[in-house]
Design a protein around this motif. Structure first.
Motif, PDB file in Angstrom:
ATOM      1  N   LEU A  74       9.447  20.586   8.072  1.00  0.00           N
ATOM      2  CA  LEU A  74       8.518  19.824   8.915  1.00  0.00           C
ATOM      3  C   LEU A  74       7.280  19.406   8.115  1.00  0.00           C
ATOM      4  CD1 LEU A  74       8.730  21.767  12.297  1.00  0.00           C
ATOM      5  CD2 LEU A  74       9.330  19.366  11.925  1.00  0.00           C
ATOM      6  N   GLY A  75       6.806  20.300   7.258  1.00  0.00           N
ATOM      7  CA  GLY A  75       5.665  19.964   6.415  1.00  0.00           C
ATOM      8  C   GLY A  75       5.963  18.789   5.494  1.00  0.00           C
TER       9      GLY A  75
ATOM     10  N   MET B  68       0.401  18.428   0.142  1.00  0.00           N
ATOM     11  CA  MET B  68       1.669  18.737   0.806  1.00  0.00           C
ATOM     12  C   MET B  68       1.683  20.181   1.298  1.00  0.00           C
ATOM     13  SD  MET B  68       5.504  18.264  -0.773  1.00  0.00           S
ATOM     14  CE  MET B  68       4.938  16.809  -1.665  1.00  0.00           C
ATOM     15  N   GLY B  69       1.110  21.074   0.477  1.00  0.00           N
ATOM     16  CA  GLY B  69       1.028  22.474   0.855  1.00  0.00           C
ATOM     17  C   GLY B  69       0.222  22.685   2.124  1.00  0.00           C
ATOM     18  N   MET B  70      -0.790  21.830   2.346  1.00  0.00           N
ATOM     19  CA  MET B  70      -1.590  21.931   3.576  1.00  0.00           C
ATOM     20  C   MET B  70      -0.737  21.666   4.812  1.00  0.00           C
ATOM     21  SD  MET B  70      -5.120  20.019   2.488  1.00  0.00           S
ATOM     22  CE  MET B  70      -6.147  20.631   1.140  1.00  0.00           C
ATOM     23  N   TYR B  71       0.159  20.687   4.711  1.00  0.00           N
ATOM     24  CA  TYR B  71       1.040  20.375   5.841  1.00  0.00           C
ATOM     25  C   TYR B  71       1.996  21.545   6.107  1.00  0.00           C
ATOM     26  CZ  TYR B  71      -0.397  15.458   5.909  1.00  0.00           C
ATOM     27  OH  TYR B  71      -1.106  14.304   6.023  1.00  0.00           O
TER      28      TYR B  71
ATOM     29  N   ALA C 277       0.828  -1.204   0.000  1.00  0.00           N
ATOM     30  CA  ALA C 277       0.000   0.000   0.000  1.00  0.00           C
ATOM     31  C   ALA C 277       0.864   1.256   0.000  1.00  0.00           C
ATOM     32  CB  ALA C 277      -0.925  -0.009   1.212  1.00  0.00           C
ATOM     33  N   ILE C 278       1.990   1.209   0.724  1.00  0.00           N
ATOM     34  CA  ILE C 278       2.903   2.354   0.755  1.00  0.00           C
ATOM     35  C   ILE C 278       3.422   2.641  -0.647  1.00  0.00           C
ATOM     36  CG2 ILE C 278       5.077   3.262   1.661  1.00  0.00           C
ATOM     37  CD1 ILE C 278       4.660   1.510   4.129  1.00  0.00           C
ATOM     38  N   GLY C 279       3.830   1.596  -1.341  1.00  0.00           N
ATOM     39  CA  GLY C 279       4.324   1.759  -2.707  1.00  0.00           C
ATOM     40  C   GLY C 279       3.275   2.317  -3.640  1.00  0.00           C
ATOM     41  N   LEU C 280       2.045   1.837  -3.496  1.00  0.00           N
ATOM     42  CA  LEU C 280       0.951   2.325  -4.347  1.00  0.00           C
ATOM     43  C   LEU C 280       0.644   3.793  -4.056  1.00  0.00           C
ATOM     44  CD1 LEU C 280      -1.434  -0.777  -4.215  1.00  0.00           C
ATOM     45  CD2 LEU C 280      -0.063   0.004  -6.168  1.00  0.00           C
ATOM     46  N   ILE C 281       0.708   4.168  -2.774  1.00  0.00           N
ATOM     47  CA  ILE C 281       0.437   5.561  -2.403  1.00  0.00           C
ATOM     48  C   ILE C 281       1.490   6.487  -2.982  1.00  0.00           C
ATOM     49  CG2 ILE C 281       0.387   7.187  -0.469  1.00  0.00           C
ATOM     50  CD1 ILE C 281      -0.943   4.926   1.182  1.00  0.00           C
ATOM     51  N   PHE C 282       2.773   6.116  -2.834  1.00  0.00           N
ATOM     52  CA  PHE C 282       3.837   6.956  -3.378  1.00  0.00           C
ATOM     53  C   PHE C 282       3.815   6.957  -4.903  1.00  0.00           C
ATOM     54  CE2 PHE C 282       5.521   6.953   0.902  1.00  0.00           C
ATOM     55  CZ  PHE C 282       6.154   8.178   0.983  1.00  0.00           C
ATOM     56  N   SER C 283       3.382   5.859  -5.494  1.00  0.00           N
ATOM     57  CA  SER C 283       3.228   5.811  -6.950  1.00  0.00           C
ATOM     58  C   SER C 283       2.145   6.781  -7.395  1.00  0.00           C
ATOM     59  CB  SER C 283       2.869   4.386  -7.392  1.00  0.00           C
ATOM     60  OG  SER C 283       2.671   4.339  -8.793  1.00  0.00           O
TER      61      SER C 283
ATOM     62  N   LEU D  18       5.687  11.052   6.282  1.00  0.00           N
ATOM     63  CA  LEU D  18       5.380  10.107   7.362  1.00  0.00           C
ATOM     64  C   LEU D  18       3.903   9.715   7.351  1.00  0.00           C
ATOM     65  CD1 LEU D  18       7.432  11.499  10.388  1.00  0.00           C
ATOM     66  CD2 LEU D  18       7.843   9.383   9.120  1.00  0.00           C
ATOM     67  N   SER D  19       3.032  10.664   7.064  1.00  0.00           N
ATOM     68  CA  SER D  19       1.600  10.359   7.028  1.00  0.00           C
ATOM     69  C   SER D  19       1.274   9.387   5.903  1.00  0.00           C
ATOM     70  CB  SER D  19       0.787  11.647   6.880  1.00  0.00           C
ATOM     71  OG  SER D  19       1.005  12.247   5.619  1.00  0.00           O
ATOM     72  N   LEU D  20       1.978   9.505   4.766  1.00  0.00           N
ATOM     73  CA  LEU D  20       1.775   8.561   3.669  1.00  0.00           C
ATOM     74  C   LEU D  20       2.222   7.156   4.072  1.00  0.00           C
ATOM     75  CD1 LEU D  20       2.895  10.580   0.502  1.00  0.00           C
ATOM     76  CD2 LEU D  20       0.609  10.343   1.476  1.00  0.00           C
ATOM     77  N   VAL D  21       3.366   7.087   4.743  1.00  0.00           N
ATOM     78  CA  VAL D  21       3.879   5.793   5.198  1.00  0.00           C
ATOM     79  C   VAL D  21       2.920   5.167   6.211  1.00  0.00           C
ATOM     80  CG1 VAL D  21       5.739   4.641   6.455  1.00  0.00           C
ATOM     81  CG2 VAL D  21       6.289   6.399   4.744  1.00  0.00           C
ATOM     82  N   LEU D  22       2.474   5.958   7.182  1.00  0.00           N
ATOM     83  CA  LEU D  22       1.557   5.440   8.197  1.00  0.00           C
ATOM     84  C   LEU D  22       0.231   5.006   7.582  1.00  0.00           C
ATOM     85  CD1 LEU D  22       2.200   8.003  11.083  1.00  0.00           C
ATOM     86  CD2 LEU D  22       2.923   5.601  10.989  1.00  0.00           C
ATOM     87  N   LEU D  23      -0.249   5.762   6.611  1.00  0.00           N
ATOM     88  CA  LEU D  23      -1.485   5.376   5.920  1.00  0.00           C
ATOM     89  C   LEU D  23      -1.303   4.052   5.195  1.00  0.00           C
ATOM     90  CD1 LEU D  23      -4.368   5.993   4.983  1.00  0.00           C
ATOM     91  CD2 LEU D  23      -3.373   7.315   3.083  1.00  0.00           C
ATOM     92  N   GLY D  24      -0.146   3.890   4.542  1.00  0.00           N
ATOM     93  CA  GLY D  24       0.136   2.640   3.847  1.00  0.00           C
ATOM     94  C   GLY D  24       0.233   1.463   4.801  1.00  0.00           C
ATOM     95  N   ILE D  25       0.896   1.670   5.945  1.00  0.00           N
ATOM     96  CA  ILE D  25       1.009   0.601   6.954  1.00  0.00           C
ATOM     97  C   ILE D  25      -0.371   0.215   7.472  1.00  0.00           C
ATOM     98  CG2 ILE D  25       1.842   0.080   9.282  1.00  0.00           C
ATOM     99  CD1 ILE D  25       4.289   1.841   8.650  1.00  0.00           C
ATOM    100  N   LEU D  26      -1.216   1.221   7.725  1.00  0.00           N
ATOM    101  CA  LEU D  26      -2.579   0.945   8.221  1.00  0.00           C
ATOM    102  C   LEU D  26      -3.389   0.161   7.200  1.00  0.00           C
ATOM    103  CD1 LEU D  26      -4.744   1.404  10.374  1.00  0.00           C
ATOM    104  CD2 LEU D  26      -5.316   3.554   9.215  1.00  0.00           C
ATOM    105  N   ILE D  27      -3.284   0.547   5.930  1.00  0.00           N
ATOM    106  CA  ILE D  27      -4.022  -0.176   4.882  1.00  0.00           C
ATOM    107  C   ILE D  27      -3.550  -1.615   4.765  1.00  0.00           C
ATOM    108  CG2 ILE D  27      -4.446  -0.300   2.391  1.00  0.00           C
ATOM    109  CD1 ILE D  27      -4.368   2.792   2.381  1.00  0.00           C
ATOM    110  N   ASP D  28      -2.217  -1.812   4.796  1.00  0.00           N
ATOM    111  CA  ASP D  28      -1.665  -3.172   4.731  1.00  0.00           C
ATOM    112  C   ASP D  28      -2.089  -4.013   5.933  1.00  0.00           C
ATOM    113  OD1 ASP D  28      -0.352  -3.063   2.281  1.00  0.00           O
ATOM    114  OD2 ASP D  28       1.475  -2.169   3.144  1.00  0.00           O
ATOM    115  N   PHE D  29      -2.164  -3.348   7.093  1.00  0.00           N
ATOM    116  CA  PHE D  29      -2.563  -4.056   8.312  1.00  0.00           C
ATOM    117  C   PHE D  29      -4.031  -4.481   8.268  1.00  0.00           C
ATOM    118  CE2 PHE D  29      -4.342  -3.926  12.639  1.00  0.00           C
ATOM    119  CZ  PHE D  29      -3.571  -4.910  13.243  1.00  0.00           C
TER     120      PHE D  29
END
Length: 242
Positions: free
Chosen positions: A221-222, A133-136, A114-120, A228-239
């Motif tokens: 920081l943004g 990204m601008g929102m962060y 899921a992480i790979g798909l999100i970054f893709s 990090l939020s993309l990675v965490l989202l991917g980990i959550l989806i995979d889980f």
């Protein structure tokens, strides 16, 4: 004598002229043809109040121009969301044309996760991803520059313009790299960050050195929290996947 009342097709207001006095809609709308398409393209690209004019102004006086856009005149510059989408598209087309492997956002992991798909998705939708990204970055900017009277969305407008110029910087370096075969994307990243720090600092208070350090902190920081939020989202989806 029978009097026919003409109503506006947009707001249904009574009209006695060629244009609606309420919303400005013309009574007779021209048919969409090649002249209409060419006019719309020229309207976006022309130098006076078009994308070239916007780029020039953002390169010379980013802080002042964005302040004027927010407070006094919103017709001089291209609309910020359109600007960031167009500039992101320019970068995507340029990097794909020259087959630039190391792009604006990189991820070396498996695209099956899921992480790979999100970054893709990010790599194929830079326009939308840059807005997110601008929102962060806007959040951290609002935090660091809290004493200034700008709300979150006004700062987000600033970030749309700043990151749009960043995309053009990456596109310019991608062209040079494609022609010279010399790897330049790391330099492009440094130049884009320096521009962002300068533009954000100019917007809030150009005379204070602290403005540029705050801009650097907000930008980095943004970017970090976004990744990090993309990675965490991917980990959550995979889980959660069965």
């Amino acid at each position: 004598m029978l009097i026919t009342t003409i109503t506006c097709s947009n707001c249904h207001n009574a009209v006695d002229n060629n244009f609606c006095g309420n919303c400005g809609q013309p009574i007779q709308i021209k048919r969409i043809d090649k002249d209409y398409i060419l006019h719309e393209i020229w309207h976006i690209l022309h130098f006076d109040k078009g994308i070239f004019y916007t780029i020039k102004e953002l390169l010379i006086r980013p802080g002042q121009n964005v302040k004027e856009f927010i407070a006094t005149n919103r017709s001089r510059l291209v609309k910020p969301v359109i600007f960031i989408i167009i500039t992101s598209l320019i970068y995507t087309l340029t990097s794909n044309f020259f087959h630039i492997e190391k792009g604006y956002v990189n991820f070396d992991g498996s695209k099956q996760s899921a992480i790979g798909l999100i970054f893709s998705w990010v790599q194929h939708h830079y326009g939308y991803a840059n807005i997110i990204m601008g929102m962060y970055i806007a959040f951290w900017s609002k935090l660091f520059f809290s004493r200034y009277n700008y709300n979150f969305f006004e700062i987000l407008i600033l970030l749309c313009f700043v990151m749009g110029v960043g995309m053009l910087i990456f596109a310019a370096f991608a062209v040079i790299e494609g022609l010279t075969k010399v790897s330049l994307m790391n330099i492009a990243g440094a130049v884009a960050i320096l521009y962002a720090i300068w533009a954000i600092g100019q917007f809030f208070d150009a005379k204070k050195v602290s403005s540029y350090f705050k801009a650097l902190a907000a930008y980095m920081l943004g970017m970090i929290v976004f990744s990090l939020s993309l990675v965490l989202l991917g980990i959550l989806i995979d889980f959660l996947k069965p």
